[in-house]
Design an enzyme around this catalytic site. Structure first.
Site, mmCIF file in Angstrom:
data_model
loop_
_atom_site.group_PDB
_atom_site.id
_atom_site.type_symbol
_atom_site.label_atom_id
_atom_site.label_comp_id
_atom_site.label_asym_id
_atom_site.label_seq_id
_atom_site.Cartn_x
_atom_site.Cartn_y
_atom_site.Cartn_z
ATOM 1 N N GLY A 85 -1.999 -7.060 1.159
ATOM 2 C CA GLY A 85 -1.476 -6.010 2.027
ATOM 3 C C GLY A 85 -2.329 -4.765 2.078
ATOM 4 O O GLY A 85 -3.540 -4.818 2.224
ATOM 5 N N SER A 86 -1.689 -3.631 1.920
ATOM 6 C CA SER A 86 -2.281 -2.343 2.254
ATOM 7 C C SER A 86 -3.354 -1.883 1.281
ATOM 8 O O SER A 86 -3.232 -2.037 0.065
ATOM 9 C CB SER A 86 -1.181 -1.282 2.323
#
EC number: 4.2.1.171
Length: 569
Positions: free
Chosen positions: A69-70
């Site tokens: 993810g981020s």
């Protein structure tokens, strides 16, 4: 690998960042994004789709294969470390950069050590089943078993004269600090050299936690300036209007200060999470240094540029020096597909198909670069690919993917070891249900995660076709200022306003806060696979997912469509 532990084999435990810790084992076989997945104020897992949802990580020894993810996960971890809410140690069995960088910055700049260990898969599995683990500089112990930890990697790094001059302080203490961090990351990545980058994109400007501001202002106060031209990601407030919008001073002020700190260091105040829509978008083969997961994946996948998924903080360090570790997908061999994913292509698909496939592709290839086959005949648009890449980035740690017949490097030969998996219509229906577990009644429609393009804004206006939203359903689009300006010139912006749509610059759905996020919302509708995944944890609201037409239908009726799309029925 043999099930027996061999004393003559390569070390099974490698120290990435040294330190001592102990605690109960918190184990998962599924990667987690710390941003959008862990609340920095409590240390609890807030990703409602993750097996650890609701678990507090504070003080535990976290075993997981890698992160996903981020890129902002590094900032969340740094904040957890600085506030005493972090896990006591991190144990991985695969390569991992984002959380490792957060721990590295904590040690380098704030004298706070958090051990990071990498185990081989078999040893990881064995130790992750223990109840309690202790770690010191030389050993990891659990259930009466003690295993020696090899020291951090010290592979030779070929620095040029300019690199060495920056490393010893020729360009000031901020650049020296930046180069120290780059060299340390290059060592743990196994890089033998650094590479020039032509531009950067800064993700650390999102106010994910106070640590983001602490880091940025410290670097700015030390005289930090970017060397490579650098754009800025979406920020956490509408820069010019947050006070008028009622954003509390104790959030709006530090969020604005964070943006100002990066501008002070020479970054361009573009404030968009879709930098590939800017005139400065890179060309095929160009080595760049971008953070923001969706942007990284789009740049590699669709544009054919080359960038690792750089963690927050490392993005600035690279921008300040113009140099990045030569590793990962900067190297052509490492861009080859490592898994083949055959995707069923139903007849009559709409725009919701693409983020759904991206979400499932990430699950099918959580830790490697996939080649998606079977989609070329659908001729996806750039906005389709944008939506797919963003959703892929929520469920995979990979910085890119390939789509046969649609992306420029899809002809690269897959690795000989690449296995083939499938995404079926049944898989799509199950994922649709997973992303649609909220109530039918919605009070908000969220468009622009990532920031909407001009074409998306035009499409939204066309679907509204002059109709006005219900008074009790807010419709908000987030977009970059450049797109908003263009929409103003061609009449699109006025059409949206006439339909009751609010268009906001600078911030995005991943950073929006109340009261800009309507406080009376109980459930929302979005066309973004990325926000459908992160939204429940970030907003505390239920989320429904669908096509752009479904979103407009919800805006007009106040209800989400309660059926599978026709192409899945």
């Amino acid at each position: 690998m043999s099930s027996a532990v061999s004393t003559t084999a390569a070390p099974e435990a490698r120290s990435i960042l040294a330190g001592a810790a102990e605690g109960k084992v918190i184990a998962t076989t599924e990667a987690l994004s710390f941003w959008g997945g862990v609340d920095p104020a409590t240390g609890k897992v807030i990703d409602v789709h993750h097996p650890l949802h609701g678990i507090c990580l504070t003080g535990g020894v976290l075993f997981m294969p890698t992160s996903r993810g981020s890129c902002t996960g590094s900032g969340v971890l740094l904040d957890l470390i600085l506030t005493g809410r972090a896990p006591s140690a991190l144990v991985f069995c695969e390569a991992e950069d984002v959380l490792t960088l957060g721990a590295l910055v904590a040690a380098e700049m704030f004298d706070k050590a958090l051990p990071v260990i990498r185990l081989d898969a078999e040893t990881f599995s064995r130790f992750s089943r223990a109840a309690h683990v202790s770690i010191d500089q030389n050993t990891i112990k659990a259930d009466g078993v003690s295993l020696a930890i090899a020291p951090p990697a010290t592979a030779h790094l070929d620095l040029n004269d300019d690199d060495r001059a920056m490393l010893v302080g020729r360009d000031g203490i901020a650049v020296r600090q930046a180069m120290r961090i780059i060299v340390a990351m290059a060592a743990q990545q196994g890089a033998s050299a650094l590479v020039d980058v032509t531009q950067g994109h800064i993700d650390g400007c999102i106010y994910a936690s106070p640590a983001n501001l602490t880091f940025a202002e410290k670097m700015a106060d030390m005289g930090g300036k970017v060397r490579a031209p650098s754009t800025m990601n979406a920020i956490s407030v509408d820069k010019a209007n947050w006070r008028a919008q009622g954003v509390p001073e104790d959030f709006g002020d530090p969020a604005a200060r964070l943006a100002d700190a990066y501008v002070r260091m020479g970054c361009k105040p573009t404030f968009t999470c879709s930098p590939y829509l800017l005139d400065s978008a890179p060309s095929a083969g160009e080595s760049i240094a971008w953070a923001e997961s969706n942007a990284v994946i789009f740049a590699n996948t669709v544009l054919g540029a080359r960038t690792a998924k750089h963690p927050d903080f490392l993005d600035l360090c690279i921008a300040m020096t113009g140099r990045a570790p030569l590793s990962g997908v900067y190297i052509e061999e490492n861009r080859r597909p490592q898994r083949i994913v055959d995707v069923a292509l139903p007849a009559g698909i709409d725009d919701a198909f693409w983020p759904l496939v991206g979400y499932l592709a990430g699950k099918a290839a959580p830790d490697c670069i996939p080649l998606l086959r079977g989609l070329g005949a659908a001729k996806p648009s750039r906005d389709d690919l944008k939506a797919l890449c963003a959703a892929f980035g929520t469920t995979s740690a990979s910085p890119m993917l390939h789509i046969e017949g649609a992306t420029p490097e899809a002809g690269l030969a897959p690795l000989e070891t690449a296995e083939t998996v499938t995404i079926s219509l049944q898989d799509m229906a199950a994922a649709w249900s997973l992303l649609n577990d909220g109530p039918e009644e919605v009070q908000l429609v969220a468009i622009g995660s990532p920031h909407a393009s001009l074409e998306e804004c035009r499409a939204l206006a066309a679907v509204f076709a002059g109709r006005k939203r219900r008074a009790d359903v807010a419709v908000i689009v987030t977009a970059g200022q450049q797109v908003i300006d263009a929409a103003g010139k061609d009449g699109t912006l006025q059409s949206l306003k006439d339909s009751g749509v609010q268009v906001l610059p600078d911030l995005c759905w991943c950073s929006i806060s109340e009261p800009v996020f309507p406080t009376k919302t109980r459930a929302l509708m979005t066309n973004s696979g990325k926000y459908a995944h992160y939204g429940p944890g970030l907003s505390g609201r239920a989320v429904r997912f669908g096509s752009l037409a479904d979103c407009v239908e919800s805006a007009l009726t106040g209800r989400a469509v309660s059926r599978l799309p026709v192409w899945l029925s």
